[in-house]
Motif scaffolding. Structure first.
Motif, PDB file in Angstrom:
ATOM      1  N   VAL A  48       0.987  -1.447  -0.072  1.00  0.00           N
ATOM      2  CA  VAL A  48      -0.104   0.478  -0.201  1.00  0.00           C
ATOM      3  C   VAL A  48       0.689   1.423   0.522  1.00  0.00           C
ATOM      4  O   VAL A  48       0.831   2.201  -0.904  1.00  0.00           O
ATOM      5  CB  VAL A  48      -1.109  -0.157   1.337  1.00  0.00           C
ATOM      6  CG1 VAL A  48      -1.521   1.597   1.197  1.00  0.00           C
ATOM      7  CG2 VAL A  48      -1.758  -1.355   1.294  1.00  0.00           C
ATOM      8  N   ILE A  49       1.992   1.164   1.105  1.00  0.00           N
ATOM      9  CA  ILE A  49       2.937   2.320   0.830  1.00  0.00           C
ATOM     10  C   ILE A  49       3.251   2.631  -0.673  1.00  0.00           C
ATOM     11  O   ILE A  49       3.242   4.009  -1.138  1.00  0.00           O
ATOM     12  CB  ILE A  49       3.754   2.464   1.683  1.00  0.00           C
ATOM     13  CG1 ILE A  49       3.398   2.169   3.232  1.00  0.00           C
ATOM     14  CG2 ILE A  49       4.767   3.426   1.876  1.00  0.00           C
ATOM     15  CD1 ILE A  49       2.819   2.782   3.636  1.00  0.00           C
ATOM     16  N   GLU A  50       4.082   1.962  -1.180  1.00  0.00           N
ATOM     17  CA  GLU A  50       4.507   1.701  -2.388  1.00  0.00           C
ATOM     18  C   GLU A  50       3.831   2.451  -2.693  1.00  0.00           C
ATOM     19  O   GLU A  50       3.693   3.007  -4.425  1.00  0.00           O
ATOM     20  CB  GLU A  50       5.217   0.358  -3.272  1.00  0.00           C
ATOM     21  CG  GLU A  50       5.463   0.019  -3.717  1.00  0.00           C
ATOM     22  CD  GLU A  50       5.722  -1.105  -4.912  1.00  0.00           C
ATOM     23  OE1 GLU A  50       5.131  -1.403  -6.186  1.00  0.00           O
ATOM     24  OE2 GLU A  50       6.288  -1.712  -3.862  1.00  0.00           O
ATOM     25  N   SER A  51       2.182   1.925  -3.242  1.00  0.00           N
ATOM     26  CA  SER A  51       1.898   2.176  -4.285  1.00  0.00           C
ATOM     27  C   SER A  51       0.304   3.579  -3.882  1.00  0.00           C
ATOM     28  O   SER A  51      -0.747   3.713  -4.105  1.00  0.00           O
ATOM     29  CB  SER A  51       0.241   1.314  -4.899  1.00  0.00           C
ATOM     30  OG  SER A  51       1.258  -0.249  -4.518  1.00  0.00           O
ATOM     31  N   LEU A  52       0.362   3.858  -2.853  1.00  0.00           N
ATOM     32  CA  LEU A  52      -0.637   5.103  -2.671  1.00  0.00           C
ATOM     33  C   LEU A  52      -1.115   5.856  -3.778  1.00  0.00           C
ATOM     34  O   LEU A  52      -2.770   6.378  -3.532  1.00  0.00           O
ATOM     35  CB  LEU A  52       0.066   5.571  -1.172  1.00  0.00           C
ATOM     36  CG  LEU A  52      -1.486   6.597  -0.408  1.00  0.00           C
ATOM     37  CD1 LEU A  52      -2.012   5.641   0.167  1.00  0.00           C
ATOM     38  CD2 LEU A  52      -0.187   6.923   1.041  1.00  0.00           C
ATOM     39  N   GLU A  53      -0.189   6.773  -4.331  1.00  0.00           N
ATOM     40  CA  GLU A  53      -0.273   7.911  -4.729  1.00  0.00           C
ATOM     41  C   GLU A  53      -1.068   7.253  -6.121  1.00  0.00           C
ATOM     42  O   GLU A  53      -2.133   8.036  -6.252  1.00  0.00           O
ATOM     43  CB  GLU A  53       0.788   8.812  -5.892  1.00  0.00           C
ATOM     44  CG  GLU A  53       1.944   9.086  -4.353  1.00  0.00           C
ATOM     45  CD  GLU A  53       1.009  10.009  -4.002  1.00  0.00           C
ATOM     46  OE1 GLU A  53       0.429  11.090  -4.476  1.00  0.00           O
ATOM     47  OE2 GLU A  53       1.289   9.696  -2.446  1.00  0.00           O
ATOM     48  N   GLU A  54      -1.170   6.554  -6.596  1.00  0.00           N
ATOM     49  CA  GLU A  54      -1.414   5.561  -7.449  1.00  0.00           C
ATOM     50  C   GLU A  54      -3.167   4.956  -7.442  1.00  0.00           C
ATOM     51  O   GLU A  54      -4.201   5.180  -7.889  1.00  0.00           O
ATOM     52  CB  GLU A  54      -1.190   4.164  -8.249  1.00  0.00           C
ATOM     53  CG  GLU A  54       0.202   4.535  -9.575  1.00  0.00           C
ATOM     54  CD  GLU A  54       1.091   4.949  -8.707  1.00  0.00           C
ATOM     55  OE1 GLU A  54       1.382   4.850  -7.056  1.00  0.00           O
ATOM     56  OE2 GLU A  54       2.076   5.711  -8.860  1.00  0.00           O
TER      57      GLU A  54
END
Length: 203
Positions: A48-54
């Protein structure tokens, strides 16, 4: 799709879902698809942290970065919901790397009508590689073969074309668009596209 175990008899009219034996793990070509387990919070948090902006434009829960503890709490709630048959969250793990690819599952279930909704999101580093389409097709087969689904839906923000393409590639039919249906994370009203597969038509 390869099921690791077969479920019990789920075709009895009026059976209480809590009595159903539902497999907790099955596979697609590249993925192990399984129910959440205590301890999965760390892997989910990392994805989730890796993908938060998306994720932020589309997922109501992605407004702020979660702590590991918050992710683990979410996983444990999902574990209990899976056991209670009130929501079947499913995590997607890459067979070769063991890394969490994303999350999906069967939600907003009507057990009497055998109607389910598939939701999904992809980890940024695995997006655009067909993993979510593969997962949706496997979960659809699981719902049809094991849960004897009569209807399966996919809902998405009408602006989320990548999500809509997953539904289309998986053979779902666009039934309609609900206008000004919900508030997006930015506060604007969003339209919702509703796709479906129905027994006797698409399967």
């Amino acid at each position: 799709m390869e099921l690791r175990e077969r479920g019990g008899n789920v075709s009895q009219t009026g059976v209480n879902p809590i009595l159903m034996t539902i497999p907790e793990s099955f596979e697609s070509v590249r993925l192990i698809i399984r129910a959440p387990l205590y301890g999965d919070g760390t892997a989910v948090n990392e994805a989730v942290i890796e993908s938060l902006e998306e994720l932020r434009p589309w997922m109501p829960w992605a407004k702020d970065a979660p702590t590991i503890e918050e992710s683990e709490i979410s996983i444990r709630k999902s574990r209990l919901e899976f056991l209670a048959r009130t929501d079947l969250r499913l995590l997607l793990f890459h067979k070769e790397t063991g890394q969490l690819v994303g999350s999906s599952g069967l939600h907003r279930m009507d057990w009497q009508a055998r109607s389910f909704e598939i939701g999904y999101w992809a980890r940024t580093s695995y997006a655009g590689q067909g993993y979510i389409t593969e997962a949706v097709e496997a979960i659809t087969s699981f719902a049809v073969q094991v849960l004897e689904a009569n209807r399966i839906e996919i809902h998405c923000d009408a602006r989320n074309q990548r999500s809509a393409k997953v539904a289309e590639r998986s053979g779902f039919t666009l039934e309609g668009v609900m206008r000004s249906h919900k508030c997006a994370n930015d506060g604007s009203l969003r339209d919702t596209m509703i796709f479906s597969k129905v027994r006797g038509a698409e399967f």
